[in-house]
Write a protein that holds these residues in place. Structure first.
Motif, PDB file in Angstrom:
ATOM      1  N   ARG A 120       0.867  -1.187   0.000  1.00 20.84           N
ATOM      2  CA  ARG A 120       0.000   0.000   0.000  1.00 20.84           C
ATOM      3  C   ARG A 120       0.896   1.227   0.000  1.00 20.84           C
ATOM      4  O   ARG A 120       1.520   1.558   0.996  1.00 20.84           O
ATOM      5  CB  ARG A 120      -0.915   0.017   1.229  1.00 20.84           C
ATOM      6  CG  ARG A 120      -1.903   1.184   1.265  1.00 20.84           C
ATOM      7  CD  ARG A 120      -2.805   1.093   2.495  1.00 20.84           C
ATOM      8  NE  ARG A 120      -3.790   2.153   2.515  1.00 20.84           N
ATOM      9  CZ  ARG A 120      -3.589   3.365   3.051  1.00 20.84           C
ATOM     10  NH1 ARG A 120      -2.430   3.639   3.624  1.00 20.84           N
ATOM     11  NH2 ARG A 120      -4.551   4.277   3.034  1.00 20.84           N
ATOM     12  N   GLU A 121       0.964   1.896  -1.137  1.00 18.10           N
ATOM     13  CA  GLU A 121       1.900   3.007  -1.289  1.00 18.10           C
ATOM     14  C   GLU A 121       1.629   4.137  -0.305  1.00 18.10           C
ATOM     15  O   GLU A 121       2.553   4.837   0.128  1.00 18.10           O
ATOM     16  CB  GLU A 121       1.846   3.534  -2.725  1.00 18.10           C
ATOM     17  CG  GLU A 121       2.378   2.540  -3.754  1.00 18.10           C
ATOM     18  CD  GLU A 121       2.431   3.127  -5.150  1.00 18.10           C
ATOM     19  OE1 GLU A 121       2.374   4.373  -5.267  1.00 18.10           O
ATOM     20  OE2 GLU A 121       2.524   2.351  -6.118  1.00 18.10           O
ATOM     21  N   LYS A 122       0.349   4.326   0.085  1.00 20.02           N
ATOM     22  CA  LYS A 122       0.003   5.421   0.989  1.00 20.02           C
ATOM     23  C   LYS A 122       0.513   5.196   2.415  1.00 20.02           C
ATOM     24  O   LYS A 122       0.490   6.115   3.234  1.00 20.02           O
ATOM     25  CB  LYS A 122      -1.509   5.631   1.000  1.00 20.02           C
ATOM     26  CG  LYS A 122      -2.064   6.195  -0.300  1.00 20.02           C
ATOM     27  CD  LYS A 122      -3.553   6.458  -0.195  1.00 20.02           C
ATOM     28  CE  LYS A 122      -4.100   7.057  -1.479  1.00 20.02           C
ATOM     29  NZ  LYS A 122      -5.562   7.313  -1.386  1.00 20.02           N
ATOM     30  N   SER A 123       0.968   3.984   2.701  1.00 19.93           N
ATOM     31  CA  SER A 123       1.486   3.706   4.039  1.00 19.93           C
ATOM     32  C   SER A 123       2.901   4.248   4.233  1.00 19.93           C
ATOM     33  O   SER A 123       3.380   4.341   5.364  1.00 19.93           O
ATOM     34  CB  SER A 123       1.482   2.199   4.317  1.00 19.93           C
ATOM     35  OG  SER A 123       0.162   1.693   4.345  1.00 19.93           O
ATOM     36  N   VAL A 124       3.574   4.588   3.133  1.00 16.69           N
ATOM     37  CA  VAL A 124       4.925   5.153   3.209  1.00 16.69           C
ATOM     38  C   VAL A 124       4.897   6.552   2.614  1.00 16.69           C
ATOM     39  O   VAL A 124       3.904   6.983   2.017  1.00 16.69           O
ATOM     40  CB  VAL A 124       5.955   4.253   2.500  1.00 16.69           C
ATOM     41  CG1 VAL A 124       6.007   2.889   3.171  1.00 16.69           C
ATOM     42  CG2 VAL A 124       5.623   4.080   1.019  1.00 16.69           C
ATOM     43  N   ASN A 125       5.979   7.282   2.762  1.00 16.42           N
ATOM     44  CA  ASN A 125       5.977   8.704   2.427  1.00 16.42           C
ATOM     45  C   ASN A 125       6.823   9.072   1.223  1.00 16.42           C
ATOM     46  O   ASN A 125       7.165  10.244   1.035  1.00 16.42           O
ATOM     47  CB  ASN A 125       6.441   9.525   3.632  1.00 16.42           C
ATOM     48  CG  ASN A 125       7.855   9.172   4.075  1.00 16.42           C
ATOM     49  OD1 ASN A 125       8.282   8.028   3.951  1.00 16.42           O
ATOM     50  ND2 ASN A 125       8.587  10.154   4.596  1.00 16.42           N
TER      51      ASN A 125
END
Length: 269
Positions: free
Chosen positions: A30-35
Motif C-alpha cells: 500500500r503506497e500510501k502507508s509510506v511517504n
C-alpha cells in the motif's frame, strides 16, 4: 488505538528480535502507508541495520544505520506481527520488512503509516509533543503549571498529546478512576489535593497496564500470551453497566467531544 503501554510493549519485544539486524527485504503493498515512491523507500532501507528502537508518545522510532529513522504510527486498528513466510496472520500486510527468514508484518495500516525521515524531520515531528509520563523530569510542579493553563475537562486534556504524551481514550478513563475524578471534571475546578491525586494516578495506571500486557486485540507472535491481557483488567473503560470494582455501583458511559468515556458515578467526584 494503541496508547503508551501498548507501544512500549511493542518497543520492548521488537528490540529483542531486531536490534543489530540488517533489513534484507522490503515489500510495500500500500503506497500510501509510506511517504515516498516505493523504489526510493525500498532502496533506502535494504541492507541497513536497525540500531535502536525507541518510543515517543504513541510513535515507535526505528533508528537506522544510515542515520535516518523509520517513524511508525499505528493509528486506529494498526498492529504488527513477528513471523515468517510460513507463519503469519491471514490478513493483508501493507508493509513487510524481512530480516533473513524472520519478518515484521505491519497490518491494517489504513490510517497508520511508516515514514522514512531524517533526524531533522523527526525532531520537527516530535517537537510539539508534551512530556513523557515516565520521564524523571516530569514532576508535580510541571504538571500543575501545565494544568493551570487549561480550561477544559480532564478527558480532553489528558488525551491531548501536546499536554502529555501517550495517553488516549482508554487510559484517560482509567487514570481518572484511579484518581477518583470524573473525566467530565473541569481542570479549573480542581483543588491542589485533587491535582496531586490526578498526577499520582498517571504513572501507576500506565505501569500496571504495561505489566499486564496492554489492550491490543492481536498477538505479536505465535504463542504470545501477554499482549492484550489488560482487556480482562479494565477498571472502568468499556465497563458500562458492570459493577464498580471499588464500590459496586454500576459504571456509566458518557460522550465527551464524540469520544466514549466511562466512570463510576459514586466514587468518582
Amino acid at each position: 488505538m494503541p496508547e503508551l503501554p501498548e507501544m512500549e510493549l511493542y518497543r520492548l519485544e521488537l528490540s529483542k528480535h531486531f536490534i543489530g539486524k540488517p533489513i534484507t527485504g522490503v515489500e510495500i503493498n500500500r503506497e500510501k502507508s509510506v511517504n515516498m515512491p516505493v523504489p526510493q523507500f525500498t532502496s533506502a532501507l535494504e541492507r541497513k541495520k536497525i540500531i535502536g528502537i525507541r518510543r515517543r508518545a504513541k510513535y515507535l522510532i526505528f533508528d537506522l544505520s544510515s542515520g535516518d529513522h523509520l517513524l511508525l504510527h499505528l493509528m486506529l486498528g494498526g498492529w504488527m506481527f513477528i513471523g515468517s513466510d510460513r507463519v503469519s496472520p491471514d490478513r493483508t500486510k501493507q508493509v513487510i520488512l524481512s530480516f533473513g527468514e524472520k519478518k515484521l508484518f505491519f497490518i491494517n495500516l489504513r490510517l497508520g503509516y511508516l515514514h522514512l525521515v531524517t533526524p531533522d524531520e523527526l525532531d520537527k515531528k516530535l517537537a510539539v509533543l508534551g512530556p513523557e509520563p515516565f520521564d524523571p523530569k516530569f514532576q508535580l510542579t510541571d504538571f500543575q503549571e501545565r494544568l493551570s493553563k487549561k480550561r477544559g475537562v480532564l478527558k480532553s486534556i489528558l488525551i491531548d498529546p501536546k499536554f502529555i504524551a501517550g495517553i488516549g481514550n482508554c487510559y484517560s478513563d482509567e487514570i481518572c478512576f484511579e484518581a477518583r475524578l470524573r473525566p467530565t471534571k473541569k481542570a479549573a475546578d480542581l483543588t491542589d489535593h485533587k491535582i496531586q491525586s490526578l498526577f499520582n494516578a498517571i504513572k501507576p495506571t500506565l505501569s500496571r497496564a504495561l505489566q499486564i500486557g496492554g489492550y491490543m486485540d492481536y498477538p505479536l507472535y505465535v504463542n504470545d500470551t501477554k499482549t492484550g491481557c489488560y482487556n480482562d483488567h479494565f477498571l472502568v473503560y468499556e465497563c458500562e453497566n458492570l459493577p464498580c470494582k471499588r464500590c459496586g455501583t454500576l459504571i456509566e458511559r458518557t460522550d465527551i467531544s464524540k469520544r466514549k468515556s466511562f466512570f463510576c458515578p459514586s466514587c468518582q467526584d
